[in-house]
Design an enzyme around this catalytic site. Structure first.
Site, PDB file in Angstrom:
ATOM      1  N   THR A  83      14.291  94.588  30.947  1.00 32.86           N
ATOM      2  CA  THR A  83      13.835  94.926  32.286  1.00 32.86           C
ATOM      3  C   THR A  83      13.949  96.427  32.447  1.00 32.86           C
ATOM      4  O   THR A  83      14.889  97.025  31.912  1.00 32.86           O
ATOM      5  CB  THR A  83      14.699  94.217  33.353  1.00 32.86           C
ATOM      6  OG1 THR A  83      14.573  94.897  34.611  1.00 32.86           O
ATOM      7  CG2 THR A  83      16.173  94.224  32.969  1.00 32.86           C
ATOM      8  N   CYS A 196       7.383  98.689  34.165  1.00 30.35           N
ATOM      9  CA  CYS A 196       7.936  97.387  34.553  1.00 30.35           C
ATOM     10  C   CYS A 196       7.475  96.412  33.482  1.00 30.35           C
ATOM     11  O   CYS A 196       6.295  96.410  33.110  1.00 30.35           O
ATOM     12  CB  CYS A 196       7.439  96.961  35.932  1.00 30.35           C
ATOM     13  SG  CYS A 196       7.958  95.301  36.392  1.00 30.35           S
TER      14      CYS A 196
END
Length: 241
Positions: A83, A196
């Site tokens: 992440t 992202c």
């Protein structure tokens, strides 16, 4: 082959991409039936997302630090936070580890500088675009970072949390992201960081007219090099606060 510890589930859609890319890269490098030696701990993202929304990064860091130690106990030789956003708590995660963590910002900065760019646009969750944990990493590598204006940040964030983390990929959102990138380019961005992990489910380097840097793919490539004994983790850059 060293064992890669994947701390995922944020979201599991992007963690599935990590797992696929990791195994494809090892097979491509070694051939035959080779695949990556790895251990995955996938968290319940709902709890982490609630802590993000509440701004309780300290508690999120405590939880992920405990999970990272579990990966270490399971035999991991290195940890990957799967992440971008939760790299906000890397200090808390690494504090309890005896093994290295490969920072997603380092592999990204390395690729951008190797491409000869100096001014880069950044897409991500609003946390990634508005907090300094990733942009500071890029700035420390000598890069000038440009983030979208407020309305575009809201759009990018909404698509991530209301569509991509749920596995929803819409052509309208792909076009909207292209337009956001165009506006960053108009402000001088020479390329764009897909900052992202879920964004890579929507757009890739072929979808925009400037160089795009997919952080998931770059993170995976760094992990494979480490697993095969080609790279050691780089020392973190000095970041002025």
């Amino acid at each position: 082959m060293r064992t890669i510890g994947l701390l995922g589930g944020m979201s599991w859609e992007s963690s599935a991409l990590y797992y696929r890319l990791l195994n494809e890269a090892v097979r491509e490098r070694l051939g035959s039936l080779h695949s990556a030696r790895c251990v995955l701990l996938s968290v319940d993202f709902d709890g982490i997302a609630r802590l993000q929304e509440a701004g309780d990064w300290a508690r999120a860091g405590e939880l992920l630090a405990a999970d990272a130690r579990s990966l270490q106990a399971a035999g991991a030789d290195v940890v990957l936070l799967c992440t971008n956003t939760m790299h906000a708590v890397t200090d808390a995660v690494t504090a309890g580890l005896e093994i290295p963590l490969l920072h997603i910002g380092d592999s990204t900065a390395e690729a951008i500088t190797a491409a000869g760019l100096t001014r880069i646009g950044l897409l991500g969750t609003r946390y990634t675009m508005e907090q300094p944990f990733l942009s500071d990493r890029l700035t420390a590598a000598g890069l000038d970072v440009v983030v979208p204006e407020q309305a575009d940040r809201d759009l990018v964030h909404r698509v991530i949390y209301e569509e991509l983390v749920l596995g929803v990929v819409r052509e309208e959102s792909r076009q909207a992201y292209r337009e956001v990138v165009d506006r960053l380019v108009a402000r001088g961005a020479q390329g764009v960081v897909l900052g992202c992990t879920e964004i890579e489910l929507l757009i890739g380097p072929g979808d925009v007219d400037v160089p795009a840097f997919p952080t998931t793919a770059l993170h995976v490539a760094a992990a494979v090099r480490f697993a095969l004994g080609e790279d050691a983790p780089t020392a973190p850059p000095t970041i002025d606060r």
